[in-house]
Design a protein around this motif. Structure first.
Motif, PDB file in Angstrom:
ATOM      1  N   ASP A  69      -4.770   8.779   3.810  1.00  0.00           N
ATOM      2  CA  ASP A  69      -5.277   8.302   3.239  1.00  0.00           C
ATOM      3  C   ASP A  69      -4.212   7.118   2.737  1.00  0.00           C
TER       4      ASP A  69
ATOM      5  N   ASN B 280      -4.280   3.772   0.126  1.00  0.00           N
ATOM      6  CA  ASN B 280      -4.680   3.023  -1.315  1.00  0.00           C
ATOM      7  C   ASN B 280      -3.296   1.778  -1.814  1.00  0.00           C
TER       8      ASN B 280
ATOM      9  N   GLU C 116       0.693  -0.922   0.032  1.00  0.00           N
ATOM     10  CA  GLU C 116       0.184   0.003   0.114  1.00  0.00           C
ATOM     11  C   GLU C 116       1.208   1.390  -0.464  1.00  0.00           C
TER      12      GLU C 116
ATOM     13  N   ARG D 294     -10.085  -0.339  -6.785  1.00  0.00           N
ATOM     14  CA  ARG D 294     -10.245   1.034  -6.932  1.00  0.00           C
ATOM     15  C   ARG D 294     -10.320   2.039  -7.888  1.00  0.00           C
TER      16      ARG D 294
ATOM     17  N   VAL E 233      -1.678   3.188  -7.167  1.00  0.00           N
ATOM     18  CA  VAL E 233      -2.538   4.033  -7.053  1.00  0.00           C
ATOM     19  C   VAL E 233      -2.693   5.703  -7.359  1.00  0.00           C
TER      20      VAL E 233
END
Length: 284
Positions: free
Chosen positions: A146, A148, A124, A182, A152
């Protein structure tokens, strides 16, 4: 009395021990992600994918190590003093936000757009910082805190591109379900986006995650060449033409080199910072 045979790497005892460690670490991570009021046993067990009795037993061990504590009134679990001390010690080397705060602020000021600092964490990418520029139209596709899947956004692409190609390819294969969830069909572009970023030395996200929200990013490298973080500037599509991409990349490369030099200093006290690899500048 005969001697006991040593445990082999494939023995059930070692495998069980490794599984217990994995579960304990999953619980510790779940406690760390809990809201300020803490988390109950049931929520932590679910997050870690273990039965409640197992979760309770492992949490007791973590409490014994002062990594977790339980509120006597609410019975909710929180990170303990031991986790705080470990974080302080790790921060001497890994407090990327402190190393990069002025750089991110300059990028936001000089570009007028939103600037970000992202760090890799397993498969991530986590957004550590977001600084707003003065331009009144902003993109809110990424906020501080955040998390992701790797790949991403522009920062995630830049971090993958800074890995050895075989490692990046293995990561993309592992996270394919998460990136598809996503990004939808746009996730199919990731291998080509990573390859182009590796060739250029910087990454572009042409609105793949949120339509109209574009970003450019460069990696920040440890002295050994591994990716430590990524600097990103994001803006609406109208502000991300080729000439401006080149301008932003030049700004970010200068700040990335500065952060890289700071990361190198603690490794060899008193020595000059290790030189950073030269990244090719974007061309308009």
């Amino acid at each position: 009395m005969g001697t006991q045979a040593p445990l082999s790497a494939a023995s059930p005892a070692l495998a069980g021990g490794a599984q217990a460690v994995d579960r304990a670490l999953a619980l510790l991570a779940a406690v760390g992600r809990a809201p300020p009021e803490g988390a109950p046993l049931s929520a932590l067990a679910q997050a870690a994918g273990v039965a409640k009795p197992t979760a309770r037993r492992l949490l007791i061990s973590l409490m014994g190590a002062h990594l977790v504590e339980q509120d006597a009134g609410t019975r909710a679990y929180h990170l303990g003093a031991g986790a705080f001390l470990l974080g302080l010690r790790a921060g001497r080397r890994h407090d990327m936000a402190e190393q990069a705060a002025d750089c991110v602020a300059r990028l936001a000021r000089d570009s007028g757009d939103s600037a970000f600092l992202l760090v890799p964490q397993g498969d991530e990418v986590v957004c550590l910082m977001r600084e707003e520029g003065a331009y009144p139209i902003r993109t809110h596709a990424l906020l501080a805190g955040d998390r992701n899947p790797a790949g991403v956004g522009a920062g995630g692409i830049a971090l993958l591109a800074a890995l050895p190609p075989d490692e990046a390819a293995a990561t993309l294969e592992r996270i394919a379900p998460a990136t598809a969830a996503r990004m939808g069909e746009a996730a199919a572009h990731l291998p080509a986006d990573v390859a182009l970023a590796r060739e250029r030395g910087w990454a572009l996200n042409p609105g793949r995650v949120v339509p109209g929200s574009w970003g450019v990013a460069v990696p920040v490298l440890w002295p050994d060449g591994r990716p430590a973080a990524a600097l990103t500037v994001a803006a609406v599509e109208a502000r991300m033409g080729p000439l401006r991409q080149a301008e932003l990349v030049r700004m970010m490369q200068a700040e990335a080199a500065l952060i890289g030099a700071r990361l190198a200093r603690p490794l060899t006290p008193g020595a000059s910072p290790a030189p950073q690899p030269t990244l090719r500048t974007a061309k308009g």
